[in-house]
Write a protein that holds these residues in place. Sequence first.
Motif, mmCIF file in Angstrom:
data_model
loop_
_atom_site.group_PDB
_atom_site.id
_atom_site.type_symbol
_atom_site.label_atom_id
_atom_site.label_comp_id
_atom_site.label_asym_id
_atom_site.label_seq_id
_atom_site.Cartn_x
_atom_site.Cartn_y
_atom_site.Cartn_z
ATOM 1 N N ASN A 207 0.784 -1.244 0.000
ATOM 2 C CA ASN A 207 0.000 0.000 0.000
ATOM 3 C C ASN A 207 0.818 1.299 0.000
ATOM 4 O O ASN A 207 0.302 2.361 0.339
ATOM 5 N N GLY B 104 2.194 2.636 -2.668
ATOM 6 C CA GLY B 104 2.018 3.371 -3.922
ATOM 7 C C GLY B 104 2.836 2.814 -5.086
ATOM 8 O O GLY B 104 3.067 3.515 -6.067
ATOM 9 N N LYS B 105 3.224 1.553 -4.995
ATOM 10 C CA LYS B 105 4.030 0.956 -6.066
ATOM 11 C C LYS B 105 3.265 0.923 -7.387
ATOM 12 O O LYS B 105 3.804 1.295 -8.423
ATOM 13 N N SER B 106 2.011 0.463 -7.324
ATOM 14 C CA SER B 106 1.231 0.364 -8.561
ATOM 15 C C SER B 106 0.970 1.742 -9.162
ATOM 16 O O SER B 106 1.014 1.918 -10.386
ATOM 17 N N THR B 107 0.695 2.702 -8.286
ATOM 18 C CA THR B 107 0.464 4.068 -8.758
ATOM 19 C C THR B 107 1.703 4.600 -9.470
ATOM 20 O O THR B 107 1.614 5.206 -10.534
ATOM 21 N N ASN C 10 7.529 8.302 -1.031
ATOM 22 C CA ASN C 10 6.310 8.691 -1.752
ATOM 23 C C ASN C 10 5.294 9.365 -0.818
ATOM 24 O O ASN C 10 5.452 9.350 0.394
ATOM 25 N N LYS C 11 4.270 9.911 -1.410
ATOM 26 C CA LYS C 11 3.140 10.542 -0.709
ATOM 27 C C LYS C 11 3.546 11.786 0.082
ATOM 28 O O LYS C 11 3.020 12.031 1.160
ATOM 29 N N ASP D 187 2.680 14.539 -0.557
ATOM 30 C CA ASP D 187 1.507 15.433 -0.528
ATOM 31 C C ASP D 187 0.628 15.161 0.687
ATOM 32 O O ASP D 187 -0.328 15.871 0.945
ATOM 33 N N ALA E 93 3.491 10.238 -6.079
ATOM 34 C CA ALA E 93 3.102 9.518 -7.288
ATOM 35 C C ALA E 93 1.762 10.026 -7.794
ATOM 36 O O ALA E 93 1.426 9.886 -8.960
HETATM 37 P P1 GDP Z 1 0.817 -0.596 -3.656
HETATM 38 O O1 GDP Z 1 0.093 -1.580 -2.785
HETATM 39 O O2 GDP Z 1 2.170 -0.273 -3.109
HETATM 40 O O3 GDP Z 1 0.859 -0.988 -5.102
HETATM 41 O O4 GDP Z 1 0.008 0.783 -3.550
HETATM 42 P P2 GDP Z 1 -1.048 1.436 -4.558
HETATM 43 O O5 GDP Z 1 -0.356 1.991 -5.748
HETATM 44 O O6 GDP Z 1 -2.153 0.467 -4.780
HETATM 45 O O7 GDP Z 1 -1.535 2.669 -3.685
HETATM 46 C C1 GDP Z 1 -2.131 2.519 -2.429
HETATM 47 C C2 GDP Z 1 -2.978 3.729 -2.109
HETATM 48 O O8 GDP Z 1 -2.141 4.878 -1.939
HETATM 49 C C3 GDP Z 1 -3.957 4.092 -3.224
HETATM 50 O O9 GDP Z 1 -5.147 4.529 -2.616
HETATM 51 C C4 GDP Z 1 -3.256 5.241 -3.950
HETATM 52 O O10 GDP Z 1 -4.159 6.107 -4.564
HETATM 53 C C5 GDP Z 1 -2.544 5.918 -2.793
HETATM 54 N N1 GDP Z 1 -1.364 6.688 -3.243
HETATM 55 C C6 GDP Z 1 -0.364 6.250 -4.042
HETATM 56 N N2 GDP Z 1 0.554 7.218 -4.236
HETATM 57 C C7 GDP Z 1 0.148 8.293 -3.521
HETATM 58 C C8 GDP Z 1 0.669 9.625 -3.300
HETATM 59 O O11 GDP Z 1 1.713 10.023 -3.786
HETATM 60 N N3 GDP Z 1 -0.067 10.433 -2.476
HETATM 61 C C9 GDP Z 1 -1.219 10.038 -1.912
HETATM 62 N N4 GDP Z 1 -1.860 10.920 -1.135
HETATM 63 N N5 GDP Z 1 -1.739 8.806 -2.091
HETATM 64 C C10 GDP Z 1 -1.077 7.938 -2.881
#
Ligand code: GDP
Length: 372
Positions: free
Chosen positions: A189, A191-194, A298-299, A301, A343
Motif C-alpha cells: 500500500n 504506492g508501487k502500482s500508482t 512517496n506521498k 503530498d 506519485a
Molecule cells: P501498492 O500496494 O504499493 O501498489 O500501492 P497502490 O499503488 O495500490 O496505492 C495505495 C494507495 O495509496 C492508493 O489509494 C493510492 O491512490 C494511494 N497513493 C499512491 N501514491 C500516492 C501519493 O503520492 N499520495 C497520496 N496521497 N496517495 C497515494
Amino acid sequence: NQSEDKLIEYMDELEFLAFTAGATVEKRFTQRLTQPDSKTFVGKGKMEEIRDYAKEHKIGTVIFDDELSPSQLKNLEREMEVKILDRTNLILDIFAQRAQTSYARTQVELAQYQYLLPRLTRMWTHLERQKGGIGMRGPGETEIETDRRIIRDRITLLKEKLKIIDKQMGTQRQNRGKTVRTALVGYTNVGKSTLMNALSKSDVFAENKLFATLDTTVRKVVIGNLPFLLTDTVGFIRKLPTQLVESFKSTLDEVREADLLIHVVDISHESFEDHINSVNEILQEIDAHRKPMIMVFNKIDDFTYEKKDEDDLTPGSNKNISLEEWQKTWMAKSKFPTVFISALTKENFPEMKKMIYDEVHRIHISRFPYND
Ligand code: GDP
C-alpha cells in the motif's frame, strides 16, 4: 510512550488487514506479556475477558496478531467457541481472495495447505464434538490420516505444477536479454502500482487496500531514450508468512534477479521506518539485499506530522513539514540515492526520473560498453 504507540500501530495494521479481508473490527484487546502463553497465547484472564465479550456481543471471529501454534489454535477455539484466525491465516485469506491468475492461485493454495497440514487435528476435535466424542477416537483418527494424506498429495502436486511454471518464467526472464531490469519493492500500500502506472502510462490496478498486486506485472519504460524493464511485485508486510515467501518464489525471483531495486516508502505512514526495516529483512531473506537501490519516499503530498521542537516529529496534525526538513533527516543520508515524491501529484518526478535514468544508464553501459 513509544512501545504503546507501536502497539496501536500494529493493531491499526491488523484492523486494516481485517478490513481488506472483508471483516469489521468491533473491539481490540491487548495484553503485555514477556512471552506468549504456550497454551493459549494470551493469559487465562484475558482469554476469559475476550470470550465473555465475544459471547455478549455475538462476535463471530477473534483475530490474533501473530501466528498461533496448532495447539494454541485448538485450545483457543475450544475455550472460546468462536472462529479463531491468526495473522498468517488472515494474510493467506487475503491472498486467496486477490489471486487473479491460475499461477497466483496455485501459489496461494500451496501456502494454505502448508499452513493447514499441521493444524488438521482441529477438524478432528470438531468431529469428535459433533458425534459425541466417546468411541469416535479410532475412526476420527483414521479420517485425519486420510485427510493428511490427501493434503500431502495435493502439496506434492502443487509443488510440481509450480516447478514447471517457475521454469517457464525463468526462461521468459532470460529471454528478456540484456535489457536492464528494475523492480519496485516496498511495503504493501505504499504506492508501487500508482508509481508503475505513472512511469509506464499503463493501467495497473491500484487500490487503497492491502496486496492489490499479487501477480507481477512487467512493463517496458523509456526515460530519455533509454528503455528498461520495470516490475511491480507483491507488497511486503511485517511477519509475511514464511509459507508465502516460499511459494511466491517466482514472483520474488523478479526481485532477486533485478539489476536495480526501487524501494518505495509511504512517508505519510507513521510507521514508515518500521516498514523500511521489514522490507530490508525480506530482501535479506531472499538474498536480494546487496543490489543497487534507489529510495523513493512517496506521498509527500500527504504528511500528517506536527513538529513540536527541533528533534521531535510526532504524528497528529496536518501541519506539513517541508521537504527541506525531511531531506535533512537520516533518510537523505542513506547510502542509496534518495528522492521525495508524490506519485499522485507527480511532484519531483523529473528529479526521480533523472535518478532512475542515471542508475539504469550506469548498468546499461557496463553491459554495452561500445554502443554508448
Ligand atoms: P501498492 O500496494 O504499493 O501498489 O500501492 P497502490 O499503488 O495500490 O496505492 C495505495 C494507495 O495509496 C492508493 O489509494 C493510492 O491512490 C494511494 N497513493 C499512491 N501514491 C500516492 C501519493 O503520492 N499520495 C497520496 N496521497 N496517495 C497515494
